[in-house]
Design a protein around this motif. Structure first.
Motif, PDB file in Angstrom:
ATOM      1  N   VAL A 220      -4.151  23.290 -26.919  1.00 43.86           N
ATOM      2  CA  VAL A 220      -3.388  22.139 -26.441  1.00 43.86           C
ATOM      3  C   VAL A 220      -1.998  22.112 -27.070  1.00 43.86           C
ATOM      4  CG1 VAL A 220      -3.246  19.624 -26.487  1.00 43.86           C
ATOM      5  CG2 VAL A 220      -5.400  20.745 -25.894  1.00 43.86           C
ATOM      6  N   VAL A 221      -1.941  22.329 -28.374  1.00 39.78           N
ATOM      7  CA  VAL A 221      -0.657  22.259 -29.072  1.00 39.78           C
ATOM      8  C   VAL A 221       0.290  23.354 -28.590  1.00 39.78           C
ATOM      9  CG1 VAL A 221       0.451  22.462 -31.323  1.00 39.78           C
ATOM     10  CG2 VAL A 221      -1.620  21.104 -31.084  1.00 39.78           C
ATOM     11  N   ALA A 272      -1.029  19.135 -36.671  1.00 36.30           N
ATOM     12  CA  ALA A 272      -1.015  20.339 -35.842  1.00 36.30           C
ATOM     13  C   ALA A 272       0.226  20.389 -34.961  1.00 36.30           C
ATOM     14  CB  ALA A 272      -2.280  20.392 -34.982  1.00 36.30           C
ATOM     15  N   MET A 273       0.608  19.255 -34.396  1.00 34.70           N
ATOM     16  CA  MET A 273       1.797  19.218 -33.550  1.00 34.70           C
ATOM     17  C   MET A 273       3.054  19.470 -34.376  1.00 34.70           C
ATOM     18  SD  MET A 273       1.034  16.204 -30.727  1.00 34.70           S
ATOM     19  CE  MET A 273       0.753  14.894 -31.914  1.00 34.70           C
ATOM     20  N   ARG A 274       3.121  18.841 -35.536  1.00 32.68           N
ATOM     21  CA  ARG A 274       4.286  19.028 -36.387  1.00 32.68           C
ATOM     22  C   ARG A 274       4.430  20.487 -36.790  1.00 32.68           C
ATOM     23  NH1 ARG A 274       5.213  20.987 -41.850  1.00 32.68           N
ATOM     24  NH2 ARG A 274       7.259  20.153 -42.454  1.00 32.68           N
ATOM     25  N   ASN A 275       3.336  21.121 -37.178  1.00 32.80           N
ATOM     26  CA  ASN A 275       3.385  22.513 -37.628  1.00 32.80           C
ATOM     27  C   ASN A 275       3.746  23.473 -36.506  1.00 32.80           C
ATOM     28  OD1 ASN A 275       2.682  21.692 -40.208  1.00 32.80           O
ATOM     29  ND2 ASN A 275       0.503  22.063 -39.919  1.00 32.80           N
ATOM     30  N   ALA A 276       3.429  23.081 -35.262  1.00 28.71           N
ATOM     31  CA  ALA A 276       3.738  23.930 -34.109  1.00 28.71           C
ATOM     32  C   ALA A 276       5.131  23.673 -33.548  1.00 28.71           C
ATOM     33  CB  ALA A 276       2.691  23.724 -33.018  1.00 28.71           C
ATOM     34  N   GLY A 277       5.811  22.666 -34.072  1.00 32.83           N
ATOM     35  CA  GLY A 277       7.150  22.367 -33.579  1.00 32.83           C
ATOM     36  C   GLY A 277       7.190  21.476 -32.359  1.00 32.83           C
ATOM     37  N   VAL A 278       6.106  20.749 -32.082  1.00 32.99           N
ATOM     38  CA  VAL A 278       6.119  19.786 -30.968  1.00 32.99           C
ATOM     39  C   VAL A 278       7.062  18.635 -31.317  1.00 32.99           C
ATOM     40  CG1 VAL A 278       4.726  18.102 -29.689  1.00 32.99           C
ATOM     41  CG2 VAL A 278       3.770  20.353 -30.243  1.00 32.99           C
TER      42      VAL A 278
END
Length: 390
Positions: A220-221, A272-278
Motif C-alpha cells: 500500500v505504501v 511506514a508512510m513517513r519512511n517511504a516518503g509519502v
C-alpha cells in the motif's frame, strides 16, 4: 506606508527550516520586506523582542468539522489560522461558515456534503442526523450529479467516504473521474486497510485517517508513493476511537461497529508512510459528536505530538501543519514565512523544532496581519512567555 509590526531577534521556522535569529516585518495583511524596518517612523511601529522565541507560519488543520462561527474563531485562538472542513451540511450552514471565514481570523475551506452510501456506517449515522436517502449517492449516474452539485456550490474539493461496506468501486472511480473533469481535488475517508486499497484504486488525491485494523504494509505504501497520494492521518481521532468506551459499547449493540482497533497500527502506518516518503499533512478530525469529541484548535497541537511519537521529526511535523498542508491544499499565499505572503504567524516561546510541545507556549498570533487573542485554554504560562513588546 501603514503601521508596521517588527519582530526582532527571533528564530524563524519559515515552513522548511529554522533560520535566524533575524527580523520579520508585518506590513498590513502581508509579510513585508525586512528593509521596511530600516528608519521606520517610531510612532507607526510596534516592535517585539523575539529573543528566546520562534516564529511559525499560521497552523493549518487539514481535517475538521466546524460547528459554527464561534468555533471557527476559536481555532485561530490556538494559532490555527486555516482549516479544511470535511463535511458541512445542510447548505445554509455551509454558506454561513463561508461568510464567517471571509470576515473572521480563520480561513475555512470545505467540501460541503460528502459522498456516502445510504446503507454504510456513515449512511446510518447521517440518517440519525435527519438526512434522508436523497442525500446519498447510489450509483454512477448519481455520482456524476453529486460532483456537479458540489461544483455548483463552489466547494474547494470533493469529499468521499470510501469505507467498506459502502459504495461499489465503480462509484468511487466515477467520482474521481468527474472531479477531475471539473478540476477538483479529491479527499477520501479511509479509516481501515481495505478502504486504503479502495481509495488508491480510485486514484483519490488525499486519503484521510489511518487504519487501526491492520498497519499499512509495503504494498500500500509503495502504491501511495508511486501515485503521489497525500496522507492526512488524524491520529488525534484514531487515538480517541481506540480509547472510546462509547464506541466499545456500540460494537456490542451494532455488529457494523465491530472492528479491530489498535492505535499502534495507526502509529505504525504513519511511520511506514513517513519512511517511504509519502507526503503527510496534519489534520485532527475536530468534531463535537459527543462520542469522541476532538477539540477545535487545541487538538492540532496534540496531533503534532502524536506525529512525532509516530516517527516524524519535529521539523517534519511542523511542515505537515504549515508548508506541506498549504502545498497539498493549493494554498499558495500561506504556510511559509516569506515576504509577500499572507501574515498568518504564530510566535511561540522556545524551540518547537527541538521540542514539539513548544507550539503550545504561544505568545502572539496574527491572522492576515491582525493580532488574534490567545485562548485561555493554553494555560497562564503560555501568554507572553519571554517575548515582549518594546
Amino acid at each position: 506606508m501603514g503601521k508596521l509590526t517588527i519582530i526582532k531577534h527571533v528564530r524563524v521556522f519559515d515552513g522548511q527550516a529554522v533560520v535566524g535569529p533575524k527580523t520579520v516585518v508585518i506590513d498590513g495583511s502581508d509579510i513585508g520586506e525586512n528593509e521596511l524596518a530600516d528608519d521606520a517612523d517610531p510612532s507607526a511601529v510596534v516592535v517585539i523582542d523575539g529573543t528566546g522565541c520562534t516564529l511559525l507560519p499560521g497552523l493549518i488543520d487539514c481535517h475538521v468539522h466546524i460547528r459554527d462561527e464561534a468555533q471557527l474563531a476559536e481555532c485561530a485562538s490556538f494559532g490555527v489560522t486555516t482549516v479544511c472542513d470535511m463535511a458541512c451540511m445542510p447548505i445554509d450552514k455551509y454558506h454561513k461558515l463561508r461568510a464567517a471565514s471571509v470576515l473572521g481570523p480563520t480561513t475555512w475551506l470545505s467540501s460541503s456534503l460528502p459522498a456516502y452510501e445510504e446503507n454504510s456506517r456513515h449512511g446510518r449515522l447521517f440518517k440519525l442526523g435527519g438526512f434522508g436517502p436523497e442525500y446519498a449517492v447510489h450509483d454512477t449516474d448519481e455520482a456524476a450529479k453529486f460532483v456537479q452539485n458540489r461544483v455548483d456550490e463552489g466547494v474547494d474539493y470533493i469529499k468521499i467516504v470510501a469505507d467498506h461496506p459502502g459504495h461499489e468501486q465503480a462509484v468511487l472511480d466515477k467520482i474521481q473521474v468527474e472531479a477531475k473533469k471539473h478540476g477538483k481535488m479529491t479527499v477520501a475517508h479511509t479509516a481501515h486497510y481495505a478502504a486504503f486499497e479502495r481509495g488508491l484504486r480510485a486514484g483519490f488525491d488525499i486519503l484521510t485517517h489511518v487504519p487501526m485494523d491492520r498497519a499499512l504494509d509495503n504494498n500500500v505504501v509503495s502504491q501511495m508513493t508511486s501515485q503521489k497520494t497525500v496522507a492526512v492521518p488524524t491520529l488525534s481521532m484514531m487515538e480517541g476511537m481506540a480509547n472510546s468506551w462509547v464506541l466499545w459499547g456500540l460494537s456490542w449493540i451494532l455488529p457494523s461497529f465491530r472492528r479491530k482497533t489498535d492505535f499502534q497500527n495507526a502509529l505504525d502506518s504513519v511511520a511506514a508512510m513517513r519512511n517511504a516518503g509519502v507526503p503527510i499533512a496534519a489534520g485532527t478530525d475536530t468534531n463535537n459528536s459527543g462520542i469522541f469529541t476532538v477539540v477545535a484548535g487545541k487538538s492540532l497541537h496534540h496531533e503534532l505530538e502524536l506525529m512525532v511519537r509516530a516517527g516524524l521529526t519535529p521539523i517534519e511535523a511542523l511542515r505537515a501543519a504549515t508548508s506541506s498542508a498549504a502545498q497539498h491544499f493549493n494554498l499558495r499565499d500561506r504556510g511559509r514565512i516569506s515576504p509577500g505572503l499572507r501574515a498568518d504567524i504564530v510566535l511561540v516561546d522556545g524551540k518547537p523544532d527541538k521540542d514539539i510541545t513548544a507550539t503550545q507556549r504561544i505568545s502572539k498570533i496574527w491572522s492576515g496581519g491582525e493580532e488574534v487573542p490567545i485562548s485561555s485554554a493554553l494555560g497562564p504560562n503560555s501568554n507572553l512567555g519571554s517575548c515582549a513588546v518594546m
